[in-house]
Structures are given as structure tokens and as C-alpha cells.
Motif scaffolding. Structure first.
Motif, PDB file in Angstrom:
ATOM      1  N   ILE A 581      21.236  53.928  95.471  1.00  0.00           N
ATOM      2  CA  ILE A 581      20.623  55.218  95.775  1.00  0.00           C
ATOM      3  C   ILE A 581      19.405  55.462  94.881  1.00  0.00           C
ATOM      4  N   GLU A 582      19.542  55.138  93.603  1.00  0.00           N
ATOM      5  CA  GLU A 582      18.434  55.349  92.676  1.00  0.00           C
ATOM      6  C   GLU A 582      17.218  54.510  93.089  1.00  0.00           C
ATOM      7  N   ARG A 583      17.450  53.264  93.421  1.00  0.00           N
ATOM      8  CA  ARG A 583      16.354  52.375  93.825  1.00  0.00           C
ATOM      9  C   ARG A 583      15.701  52.872  95.131  1.00  0.00           C
ATOM     10  N   ALA A 584      16.512  53.277  96.095  1.00  0.00           N
ATOM     11  CA  ALA A 584      15.981  53.757  97.378  1.00  0.00           C
ATOM     12  C   ALA A 584      15.194  55.052  97.197  1.00  0.00           C
ATOM     13  N   PHE A 585      15.664  55.903  96.285  1.00  0.00           N
ATOM     14  CA  PHE A 585      14.951  57.166  96.050  1.00  0.00           C
ATOM     15  C   PHE A 585      13.589  56.907  95.427  1.00  0.00           C
ATOM     16  N   HIS A 586      13.520  56.027  94.426  1.00  0.00           N
ATOM     17  CA  HIS A 586      12.224  55.714  93.807  1.00  0.00           C
ATOM     18  C   HIS A 586      11.232  55.217  94.856  1.00  0.00           C
ATOM     19  N   GLU A 587      11.693  54.356  95.746  1.00  0.00           N
ATOM     20  CA  GLU A 587      10.813  53.800  96.782  1.00  0.00           C
ATOM     21  C   GLU A 587      10.335  54.888  97.737  1.00  0.00           C
ATOM     22  N   GLU A 588      11.243  55.775  98.162  1.00  0.00           N
ATOM     23  CA  GLU A 588      10.866  56.835  99.094  1.00  0.00           C
ATOM     24  C   GLU A 588       9.938  57.851  98.430  1.00  0.00           C
ATOM     25  N   HIS A 589      10.211  58.173  97.177  1.00  0.00           N
ATOM     26  CA  HIS A 589       9.364  59.123  96.453  1.00  0.00           C
ATOM     27  C   HIS A 589       7.957  58.561  96.303  1.00  0.00           C
ATOM     28  N   ASP A 590       7.847  57.267  96.041  1.00  0.00           N
ATOM     29  CA  ASP A 590       6.531  56.643  95.909  1.00  0.00           C
ATOM     30  C   ASP A 590       5.805  56.626  97.259  1.00  0.00           C
ATOM     31  N   ARG A 591       6.549  56.355  98.334  1.00  0.00           N
ATOM     32  CA  ARG A 591       5.937  56.312  99.660  1.00  0.00           C
ATOM     33  C   ARG A 591       5.428  57.685 100.087  1.00  0.00           C
ATOM     34  N   ARG A 592       6.212  58.715  99.783  1.00  0.00           N
ATOM     35  CA  ARG A 592       5.850  60.061 100.225  1.00  0.00           C
ATOM     36  C   ARG A 592       4.836  60.740  99.306  1.00  0.00           C
ATOM     37  N   ASN A 593       4.898  60.448  97.996  1.00  0.00           N
ATOM     38  CA  ASN A 593       4.090  61.186  97.030  1.00  0.00           C
ATOM     39  C   ASN A 593       3.112  60.330  96.244  1.00  0.00           C
ATOM     40  N   GLY A 594       3.163  59.020  96.442  1.00  0.00           N
ATOM     41  CA  GLY A 594       2.238  58.143  95.737  1.00  0.00           C
ATOM     42  C   GLY A 594       2.590  57.907  94.289  1.00  0.00           C
ATOM     43  N   THR A 595       3.793  58.297  93.862  1.00  0.00           N
ATOM     44  CA  THR A 595       4.207  58.100  92.475  1.00  0.00           C
ATOM     45  C   THR A 595       5.721  58.132  92.398  1.00  0.00           C
ATOM     46  N   HIS A 596       6.276  57.554  91.341  1.00  0.00           N
ATOM     47  CA  HIS A 596       7.706  57.631  91.090  1.00  0.00           C
ATOM     48  C   HIS A 596       7.964  57.389  89.607  1.00  0.00           C
ATOM     49  N   ASP A 597       9.171  57.714  89.170  1.00  0.00           N
ATOM     50  CA  ASP A 597       9.540  57.575  87.755  1.00  0.00           C
ATOM     51  C   ASP A 597      10.728  56.626  87.651  1.00  0.00           C
ATOM     52  N   PRO A 598      10.482  55.340  87.453  1.00  0.00           N
ATOM     53  CA  PRO A 598      11.576  54.362  87.468  1.00  0.00           C
ATOM     54  C   PRO A 598      12.584  54.537  86.341  1.00  0.00           C
ATOM     55  N   ASP A 599      12.210  55.270  85.294  1.00  0.00           N
ATOM     56  CA  ASP A 599      13.128  55.448  84.163  1.00  0.00           C
ATOM     57  C   ASP A 599      14.010  56.684  84.319  1.00  0.00           C
ATOM     58  N   SER A 600      13.772  57.471  85.367  1.00  0.00           N
ATOM     59  CA  SER A 600      14.504  58.731  85.512  1.00  0.00           C
ATOM     60  C   SER A 600      15.793  58.541  86.301  1.00  0.00           C
ATOM     61  N   ARG A 601      16.784  59.342  85.960  1.00  0.00           N
ATOM     62  CA  ARG A 601      17.994  59.409  86.776  1.00  0.00           C
ATOM     63  C   ARG A 601      17.695  60.207  88.041  1.00  0.00           C
ATOM     64  N   VAL A 602      18.589  60.176  88.985  1.00  0.00           N
ATOM     65  CA  VAL A 602      18.403  60.860  90.265  1.00  0.00           C
ATOM     66  C   VAL A 602      19.613  61.750  90.533  1.00  0.00           C
ATOM     67  N   GLU A 603      19.344  62.993  90.902  1.00  0.00           N
ATOM     68  CA  GLU A 603      20.415  63.917  91.267  1.00  0.00           C
ATOM     69  C   GLU A 603      20.639  63.870  92.776  1.00  0.00           C
ATOM     70  N   ILE A 604      21.885  63.707  93.169  1.00  0.00           N
ATOM     71  CA  ILE A 604      22.254  63.725  94.586  1.00  0.00           C
ATOM     72  C   ILE A 604      22.758  65.119  94.923  1.00  0.00           C
ATOM     73  N   ILE A 605      22.104  65.754  95.895  1.00  0.00           N
ATOM     74  CA  ILE A 605      22.466  67.120  96.271  1.00  0.00           C
ATOM     75  C   ILE A 605      23.434  67.126  97.447  1.00  0.00           C
ATOM     76  N   THR A 606      23.171  66.272  98.412  1.00  0.00           N
ATOM     77  CA  THR A 606      23.969  66.252  99.643  1.00  0.00           C
ATOM     78  C   THR A 606      24.143  64.824 100.128  1.00  0.00           C
ATOM     79  N   TRP A 607      25.331  64.512 100.613  1.00  0.00           N
ATOM     80  CA  TRP A 607      25.618  63.258 101.296  1.00  0.00           C
ATOM     81  C   TRP A 607      25.603  63.522 102.796  1.00  0.00           C
ATOM     82  N   GLY A 608      25.133  62.560 103.588  1.00  0.00           N
ATOM     83  CA  GLY A 608      25.072  62.804 105.021  1.00  0.00           C
ATOM     84  C   GLY A 608      25.186  61.537 105.845  1.00  0.00           C
ATOM     85  N   VAL A 609      25.461  61.742 107.128  1.00  0.00           N
ATOM     86  CA  VAL A 609      25.526  60.633 108.079  1.00  0.00           C
ATOM     87  C   VAL A 609      24.965  61.113 109.420  1.00  0.00           C
ATOM     88  N   ARG A 610      24.202  60.261 110.062  1.00  0.00           N
ATOM     89  CA  ARG A 610      23.676  60.538 111.400  1.00  0.00           C
ATOM     90  C   ARG A 610      24.289  59.545 112.375  1.00  0.00           C
TER      91      ARG A 610
END
Length: 696
Positions: A581-610
Motif C-alpha cells: 500500500i505504501e509503495r502504491a500510494f507513493h506512485e499514485e501521489h507522484d502521478r497525480r501531484n508530481g511529487t511524493h515523499d518516499p520516507d513518509s508513512r501512509v495513513e489508511i482512511i478507508t478500505w474498499g472493493v469495487r
């Protein structure tokens, strides 16, 4: 598509319908693999009237019987803007809100934003449910799910007992932290059934199980207020269909870019909000699956809708406001990301107090409609300008009536040309230019807000009026190519025809990738998997094998907003879920915002399924087409203020790989494609039309 087909007695059909502000569009699909499209004016007093008329027109265009198609239909997919319009106009059920004591102003304060950040005197807009119908209930549950203050049932009984006298038609319930422990909301539901039998209600933890209090309360309030209205609307439609002999399944288009059974939608009508424009992007994704970025434009009679498709995936959002951002209403539910402006074929041209020409957002709609419709309209519209310039064939218009050019010219002369001291054609061209600039601006804004340069994207234009202005928009956006799908005139209806059966399930359990609670994560994934399996089993045999996608809504610590991140597989809570999840979030954050913080932890707010269940296509082997494009007339048509001798082609006579040199007009059964002098048109193997600039 409109060649005469045989109609064997054993043939079965699927019908997709999109009820717009001006026209009702349909796509008919036979088990033989044949297809027909049609449209008729929308009827507001009884939706089935316009629906039936459009089905008949489509069926008769290929030699079928409209009665037989309706009676032998296995599935009808219905798209409507009825719920959205009701919320925007306030024509919903009288609804009461029960909320935790001390939180009565949640709907008033919203999420604290305002259009002008420096206007400290701006008044709060009215809440969705008036303050006098919002009732504070003594109860409290902690963020950990502990009951801090028991539910005051005596108070609840007294309040519910007064609702009948107040004329309350629906009830919304939104308590603090009900997403963690819903015991008090469930007890309220029991009391409503006891004291107010038959009165619909909505619990916030079911409407939108999100941690965000405003979005949960807003979703519950809107959902409850729509239940009586949509039960009546869909009930009448279903009754009309059954009376006609339809015995198949009725599916309804949702804002998620999918369809659901009518019973599911009646349980959660909030899913209908913004559902009208959610179908067109599916056609754009299918028409150009290999393009990195596609901008889909759907121009109907009332609105112009813009959406984005990236690498074949339709972009979604949870920030879709009903009305103006910050002052409208927000549910926080996932929906196809669509930007809409009041710029359609029926948009009215007018002169403001400063003497400047304006177009829209007011619309002539289907009643009375543009002046050219001859139904009493006197205001000049974009359609009237197209009639005056010669784009539309007044004799062959497929709306079910003949266009009145004299009425269109009279409206333009009286309201625009005269006051601005222009001749008719100058005024008509000005109306079209202003409208095209509005639409190009809407595309730029929608694209740039998502970090997309529209100059590098493929423009896909559709809707009943979109193909008339597609080239003009292309010029303004510096695009060399514009794609007109084969089903452009019924873009949203064809999207509904292709749409999968799909829904999402959420579990709002907080977690952290650096202090990962594997136990709670495992419980969340297990619960979601169970719900996904139950949903898929309901439609076993209806469609193809289900596609199940897991995701999380996550953020960096301290961020106000979260990102939705899709995962390749179900999270393995006991294994590498946190790292994945942490790796996927960094990649998505970089794709959407042009930057990411590889040293930061990630907070999960919601789990989901489609869960997505593709509906099978009725295929037919492509036969070798041998026909010659028929020029049925040569007209004098105005482009950029200059008159050109222009050939009009019958679209149904064109074959794949045909090339048409501009200026030209292609008259299709449900739309008109304008090819200006600087452009050419080429058909591909699927009869999609590519407009390309000659200098390109």
C-alpha cells in the motif's frame, strides 16, 4: 447501422435510454447482432411517452416494429437526470435530520470552504435540510466505538411522534462515529418503523460510510429526500413498461459509470446524482483504447459535459458538487469526474446590460424548444444559429418534425442581429463562436485542473449537437484531430448500453503503514470480500465473470485530503499489505501531484472493493461493405462568415475508409457532422469519423 434489417420472431432485444433535458436518446440491440439508434423530444409530464416515441423511431429506421422491440426486450437500461434536477431545484421530499446533540450545523458549515478565500463576510448558504427540521438527539459514541451517552429513546419517540403533524415525508439519521458503532442509528431505524410506518429513512453509515462527517450527513440527507420522489418516478416508468408488455429486467444508470438493478437504486437513490453524464466517457474509452489521454465532450440540447479518460480508464472523483463548489451540496461518493456548463444546442443567445452577446446557461429545452422547432419558442438558440448558417437539414431533421428556418432567422434578427446592428448570418456566426469558446474554455479548465494539456489529448465529440461544433472546438484547442464516434448522436445512451453492472463497498477503518494493525486490516478485507461475493452471486449468469478490484483511500500524515489507490490484488494483511500500500500510494501521489515523499508513512482512511460485472455484447460478423457515399444535395453553407458550396452526404451510405474533403456536411440519423473547409473527414473500420486539419 440504419440499413433495413430482418426482425425474426425469436429475436430478443436490449434497450438503453438516456433522458436528457431536450431529447430522449435510445440504442436498440438485437440478439442477431443488429443495432438501431433514435431520438425523440423528452416529455416531462410522462417520461414513458418520449421513451416510447424514441424506441419507435429507432426501430422503424431499420424496419423493426417498435411494439415488438418493447415487448421482447430482456433488459432496459434507463438513464435520467431526474434526481439531480430535483436536488438542484429543491423539489424533493420534506425531510427531517436527526443528528448528535451539538452537531446541528454540520450541513450549514459544510467543509468550511468558500469561493473567495478573502471574503470574510460571505454568508453561509442555506443547508440542504433547514435548521428547523434538524433535531439534536442526546447520544454519543466515541471514536473507538464506546457508548459514552446512551440514546435518549424518550426524546426520540417524542420527536418522531411530531413528524406526522409537521408533514415530514422522509427522515435522515447521522450520528457521530456511527461508522465505528452504528447501534444508535440502527435503534432509530427500529423506532421509525414502529412510530412512522411506511416513511422512508436513510442511515448515514449506509449512505456513505466515510469518516468525513459532513459528507456522510449530506449523503444521508439527500438520499432520504430522494426516496419518495424516485420511488414515484421509477414506479410509474416500471408500471408503464409492464402495462405495455415488458417483462424483462430494468437497470438504472448510476453516477459510478455503471448500472444497477432498479431495486438497488430505490434503496440508495443518492447513486443517481450526476449519473446523466457518467455514460459518455465509456464510449470515449472504447473508441480510442490506445490513446494515453482522451477528452470526451458530450453536447446535448441543454448542457455540455467534459470528462477525461487516461490509458483507457475513466477518471472518477469524490468531489462532485451539486451546484457551485463550497456553496452547493456534496455527498463524497465516487462518481465519474464530469464538468458541465450550460452550453447545448438549446442554449439561448442574449445581450447583457453592457451590450455584449452571451450564450446560455439558460436553455429552451424541449418545451418550447429553439425557435426552429416551431413549437412556440421565440428566443434564439445555438440550434437556430446552425439552421440559419445552413448546417442543419431543415427537411431531413430526425427529431420527428421539420425545422422552420424562417422562425430561426426571425428570432436571431429580433433579439440579436437588430440590437447589435449585424446581418442575420453575422449574428448566427457570432452565436456559434461564443458558444464554441465557452466549450473550449470548459475543456481547458477540466483538463488543466487534472494536470492534462488538452493540446496533446484526443478530443472525442458527441451528443446530438457536438459534431456540429467539433472542428471549431478543435481549432480553439489547437488540436489537429477530433474523433466523432459512430454513435455520437446518442453518446450517453450507447455508453449505458455498454456499461457494466457495478458497485463499491467501503470499510472506514483507520490504519498506518508503519504501525500496521494486521488484525483490523484482515477483518476489513474479509468483510469486503464477503460483500463482493454476495453481490456478484446475485448477478451470476447475467453477465461475464466479475472483476473485483481492491483499493484504499490514503494520505500522508497531516494532509487534509486523501487519494484513492487501487491495488493489484486483495491486500494480504498478514503479509506485505503495508509495504504494498505504501509503495502504491507513493506512485499514485507522484502521478497525480508530481511529487511524493518516499520516507513518509501512509495513513489508511478507508478500505474498499469495487465489483464490476461486464454485460455480454451481441456480436455480429462484419460483412464486407460495398457502397458509395451519397451526396443528396449541395447547399450554400456559411463557414467563418463566408459562403461555400457544400455537399451534404447521407451518413448511412458511407463505408469504412471513405474520405470526405471539406467543406462538407454528413447527415446522420441522430446528429449532423460539420466538416469545415480547412478539415477532412475519414471513416475507420468501425465507422468512427476522424476530422483532421488539412495543414496537419
Amino acid at each position: 447501422m440504419s440499413e433495413v434489417q430482418t426482425q425474426p420472431s425469436e429475436a430478443r432485444y436490449r434497450i438503453a435510454v438516456d433522458t436528457g433535458g431536450t431529447f430522449t436518446d435510445v440504442v436498440l440491440d438485437s440478439t442477431t447482432g443488429d443495432m438501431a439508434v433514435g431520438k425523440a423530444l423528452t416529455t416531462y409530464d410522462r417520461v414513458f411517452t418520449g421513451f416510447e416515441a424514441s424506441v419507435r423511431r429507432a426501430a422503424e429506421s431499420v424496419g423493426w416494429s417498435g411494439d415488438e422491440v418493447l415487448r421482447n426486450a430482456d433488459v432496459i437500461v434507463y438513464g435520467t437526470t431526474h434526481a439531480t434536477n430535483a436536488v438542484l431545484t429543491g423539489k424533493v421530499a420534506k425531510t427531517a435530520l436527526l443528528t448528535t446533540e451539538g452537531f446541528a450545523d454540520t450541513l450549514l458549515l459544510r467543509e468550511g470552504g468558500r469561493r473567495d478565500a478573502f471574503d470574510s463576510k460571505a454568508a453561509y448558504p442555506p443547508p440542504y435540510i433547514p435548521r428547523q427540521l434538524t433535531f439534536e438527539i442526546r447520544e454519543r459514541v466515541s471514536a473507538e466505538g464506546d457508548v459514552l451517552v446512551p440514546l435518549d429513546e424518550e426524546q426520540v419517540r417524542e420527536i418522531l411522534g411530531s413528524f406526522k403533524e409537521q408533514g415530514i415525508e422522509a427522515v435522515a439519521v447521522s450520528f457521530l462515529w456511527s461508522i465505528i458503532n452504528d447501534v444508535h442509528e440502527r435503534r432509530i431505524a427500529e423506532l421509525i418503523k414502529e412510530i412512522l410506518p411506511g416513511v422512508p429513512y436513510t442511515l448515514s453509515n449506509e449512505a456513505n460510510p466515510t469518516i468525513r462527517e459532513y459528507r456522510r450527513s449530506s449523503a444521508a440527507s439527500i438520499d432520504a429526500s430522494l426516496k419518495p420522489l424516485m420511488a414515484d418516478h421509477l414506479g410509474k416508468l416500471r408500471s408503464d413498461l409492464q402495462e405495455f408488455g415488458f417483462a424483462g429486467d430494468l437497470l438504472v444508470v448510476t453516477s459510478e459509470g455503471a448500472v444497477l438493478d432498479v431495486a438497488d437504486v430505490l434503496d440508495r437513490p443518492v447513486l443517481l446524482l450526476n449519473s446523466g453524464p457518467s455514460m459518455a466517457p465509456l464510449v470515449g474509452a472504447a473508441a480510442a483504447p490506445d490513446r494515453d489521454t482522451v477528452v470526451v465532450c458530450d453536447m446535448g440540447g441543454t448542457t455540455f459535459d467534459v470528462s477525461l479518460v487516461e490509458e483507457g480508464v475513466v477518471r472518477h472523483t469524490r468531489e462532485a458538487w451539486l451546484g457551485e463548489p463550497f456553496v452547493g451540496h456534496l455527498t463524497g461518493l465516487s462518481s465519474v469526474a464530469v464538468s458541465s456548463i450550460g452550453a447545448g444546442g438549446g442554449s439561448i443567445a442574449w445581450i447583457d446590460g453592457g451590450g455584449l452577446l452571451r450564450v446560455g446557461p439558460q436553455s429552451a429545452r424541449s418545451t418550447p424548444g429553439p425557435a426552429a422547432y416551431g413549437r412556440g419558442g421565440e428566443e434564439p438558440t445555438v440550434t437556430d444559429a446552425c439552421v440559419a448558417l445552413g448546417y442543419l437539414d431543415t427537411e431531413g431533421f430526425e427529431g420527428g418534425f421539420t425545422l422552420d428556418r424562417e422562425a430561426a432567422v426571425r428570432a436571431i434578427d429580433t433579439r440579436i442581429a437588430g440590437p447589435l446592428k449585424m446581418d442575420t448570418l453575422q449574428a448566427a456566426q457570432a452565436i456559434l463562436d461564443v458558444s464554441a469558446n465557452h466549450m473550449a474554455t470548459a475543456i481547458r479548465q477540466a483538463a488543466l485542473e487534472q494536470g492534462v494539456d488538452p493540446r496533446g489529448a484526443l478530443i472525442v465529440a458527441g451528443g446530438g449537437a457536438g459534431a456540429m461544433v467539433a472542428a471549431a472546438i478543435g481549432v480553439l484547442l489547437e488540436a489537429d484531430t477530433v474523433l466523432i464516434p459512430a454513435t455520437a448522436g446518442v453518446l450517453a445512451a450507447y455508453g449505458a448500453h455498454r456499461a457494466p453492472i457495478a458497485t463499491e463497498f467501503l470499510s472506514p477503518l483507520h490504519n498506518d503503514t508503519r504501525s500496521f494493525d494486521a488484525g483490523s486490516a484482515a477483518r476489513a478485507v474479509k468483510e469486503l470480500t464477503s460483500k463482493a461475493n454476495v453481490f456478484a452471486e446475485r448477478f451470476n449468469g447475467v453477465g461475464e465473470a466479475p472483476n473485483v478490484s481492491y483499493f484504499v483511500d490514503a494520505r500522508y500524515p497531516g494532509q487534509a485530503w486523501d487519494l484513492r489507490v487501487y491495488l493489484d490484488a486483495a491486500p494480504d494483511a498478514a503479509g506485505d499489505a503495508a509495504a504494498t500500500i505504501e509503495r502504491a500510494f507513493h506512485e499514485e501521489h507522484d502521478r497525480r501531484n508530481g511529487t511524493h515523499d518516499p520516507d513518509s508513512r501512509v495513513e489508511i482512511i478507508t478500505w474498499g472493493v469495487r465489483v464490476e460485472i461486464p454485460r455480454p455484447e451481441h456480436s455480429k460478423e462484419d460483412a464486407e461493405v460495398s457502397r458509395t457515399g451519397e451526396v443528396h444535395r449541395t447547399d450554400s453553407i456559411v463557414f467563418g462568415g463566408e459562403s461555400f458550396s457544400t455537399q451534404r452526404y447521407r451518413g448511412v451510405t458511407l463505408a469504412p475508409r471513405d474520405k470526405i474533403v471539406g467543406p462538407a456536411v454528413i447527415d446522420q440519423p441522430t446528429t449532423t457532422i460539420v466538416v469545415p473547409p480547412e478539415w477532412n473527414a475519414t471513416l475507420d473500420e468501425r465507422s468512427n469519423i476522424y476530422l483532421t486539419r488539412k495543414e496537419a
